[in-house]
Design a protein around this motif. Sequence first.
Motif, PDB file in Angstrom:
ATOM      1  N   ASP A   1       0.854  -1.185   0.000  1.00 24.25           N
ATOM      2  CA  ASP A   1       0.000   0.000   0.000  1.00 24.25           C
ATOM      3  C   ASP A   1       0.894   1.240   0.000  1.00 24.25           C
ATOM      4  N   GLY A   2       0.247   2.429  -0.057  1.00 22.56           N
ATOM      5  CA  GLY A   2       1.004   3.682  -0.008  1.00 22.56           C
ATOM      6  C   GLY A   2       1.280   4.267  -1.377  1.00 22.56           C
ATOM      7  N   ASP A   3       2.337   5.109  -1.471  1.00 18.23           N
ATOM      8  CA  ASP A   3       2.713   5.726  -2.735  1.00 18.23           C
ATOM      9  C   ASP A   3       4.150   6.194  -2.679  1.00 18.23           C
ATOM     10  N   ALA A   4       4.624   6.769  -3.797  1.00 21.95           N
ATOM     11  CA  ALA A   4       5.956   7.375  -3.885  1.00 21.95           C
ATOM     12  C   ALA A   4       5.886   8.501  -4.910  1.00 21.95           C
ATOM     13  N   LYS A   5       6.675   9.566  -4.705  1.00 25.13           N
ATOM     14  CA  LYS A   5       6.639  10.704  -5.629  1.00 25.13           C
ATOM     15  C   LYS A   5       7.804  11.653  -5.370  1.00 25.13           C
ATOM     16  N   TRP A   6       8.068  12.509  -6.357  1.00 24.41           N
ATOM     17  CA  TRP A   6       8.860  13.721  -6.203  1.00 24.41           C
ATOM     18  C   TRP A   6       7.878  14.894  -6.188  1.00 24.41           C
ATOM     19  N   TYR A   7       8.162  15.929  -5.384  1.00 22.36           N
ATOM     20  CA  TYR A   7       7.261  17.075  -5.391  1.00 22.36           C
ATOM     21  C   TYR A   7       8.025  18.356  -5.063  1.00 22.36           C
ATOM     22  N   PHE A   8       7.510  19.475  -5.599  1.00 21.52           N
ATOM     23  CA  PHE A   8       8.165  20.766  -5.425  1.00 21.52           C
ATOM     24  C   PHE A   8       7.757  21.406  -4.105  1.00 21.52           C
ATOM     25  N   ASP A   9       8.593  22.347  -3.621  1.00 20.12           N
ATOM     26  CA  ASP A   9       8.294  23.055  -2.379  1.00 20.12           C
ATOM     27  C   ASP A   9       6.984  23.826  -2.503  1.00 20.12           C
ATOM     28  N   ASP A  10       6.317  24.011  -1.368  1.00 19.55           N
ATOM     29  CA  ASP A  10       5.074  24.780  -1.338  1.00 19.55           C
ATOM     30  C   ASP A  10       5.269  26.164  -1.949  1.00 19.55           C
TER      31      ASP A  10
END
Length: 598
Positions: free
Chosen positions: A226-235
Amino acid sequence: MQTAVRTIKRKKNTKKHFRQAVKKVGIICVALISLILSLDTVYGEIETHRGKQKTLDIETSCVAGSPTALITWSRDNGAITYRYALHRAPPSGEWSEIVTTIIATSYMDVFFPEGPGVYQYKLVSYSALGKISYSEVVSADIPACPSLDDPTTENPTLPPPPTDTTPPAKDDNLIRNSSLTTTDADGNPQYWSRGGWGTNTRIYRYPVPGVDDSSAAKVDITSFTDGDAKWYFDDVPVTPGNTYEFSHAYKANVDTKLFMRFETSEGYAYKELGNIPKSDDWTTHIIDITAPTGASLMTLFHAIMSVGSLTVDSYMLREQENSTPAEPAPQEPAPSPTEPAPDSPATSADGHYVMLNAITWEENPLQNIPLDHVSEVTYFVLSVNSAGNLMGGNESLEKKFIADAHAKGKKATLSVAGGAQNVADITSAIMNNRQAFINNIDARLRQFGYDGVVLDIENTELPSHAMPELIKQLRIKIGPAPIIGAYVQHWQMNTVHDRLEEAADALTWIAPMIYDFSYTVTDLKSLVLAWLPKVKGDKSKLLAGVAVNYETGLTVEQYMDVLRWIDEQGLGGVGIWQNAIFTKPWQDAQSAVWPQVP
């Protein structure tokens, strides 16, 4: 003549028996030779594996305000390894075996007895003939995670907001380092973070070939529960009610999802924005997003949620010209730091928390539940088998139970295990099939709409690390909002629950069961208070577990005395066994001392 005939027959029988004996000896010899060859093969494989150190990969993160370490490794190619054991040494350096039986190739560690610091791990591979080898020793720097007083998401990776929150001009891209071309000191794209939660094996890669250059970011999931994974930019700063155009390029060999995370004065919140189909070639995804009421900062997660690969590049977030700020909606004032959260069982001027077990096994189960006199009522009970499955449910009964409670504005929870639970089965579920057990609880809560779960795990000899690990992992799975209550037996305080305080932040309440043995009211008060360190001194999380109108229960006068004492101590309330015996005299006595319950 007859004697001669008998002699001839005896000789024939002797020859027959001799041939049969020779045949049996031959079979035994063949079997022995096969056994010797197979043992030689096994020993050969063992010698081949000796000296070959298995590599451990460790990823640390903060989940719901608590640190986690995901340890993964590869399975041996041969068939001789049937078990793994994981060892750990805290900063003080004393090695211990934290998982005694592992047939999987990953483990999430959530209990760190010495707090943040450098912990070491090593793996032992076992065959039927004993230990094969130890892995290399790998160190992991366990972080000090920020406290999340009011978490609002399953994904707890919360990077600090950007220090510069001045919005760029409307024709500019709000995302810094949007093409991932600039690298920070750690080798990651600057102003970007890795994210992920749940039980899966995540591999992050940067830089990888992108749309126009070699600066894209990739994440692979190689095993998934279960769950996930990602790259993400700063707020980035946003204006509530304004519309923003978001676009980015991606490649993925599986379907993925897009989520928005925004921050308000009350903390973080999330919204799913839809599925994104798989694409073997670079594809640009474009969507318009309206910033929610109260939002001040925002980021977006393109998340992979299965085994597969996802690569991202070329991000853009631009405010549209025709955006008009929305009128902010009125909000309830946030509670001060000294006040309990609304769903806490803490006492308040409006009443006290009363939790009631509602039994399901009598001729007319779940009848005459005094909902006006309780805050939370729990469906008692579903047993657990050794595989971690919940047994004995009744869909129509459970749904009516929940609907009746919700109609009165009360919480409805699900109790699991109980005093009649088979100890070997619940032990196996927690020690050997814990993830399945957790997943089944989560599925039941979601399927029926329960407000949480009560862990009534009794009479076991579980190691002291098992319960805090179960509770913390369960909190990660079900999220921050649902109730996690625990009934505890007072004689297990220094054994099974010796380390329960390590899960105090994940618990909603605990209720020491002060009944089913001889005691005085003075004993009851002392035994309840002894559990206060297990909730780190948070009195709002401590309920007095009592029985009334019962062989070892409280009389009307004793019950009133206990309620007044709870007021004096400032405890959270009571947990009552059970609805069939919590009759009108005790209800009236409670109303006299506590006129209202939340």
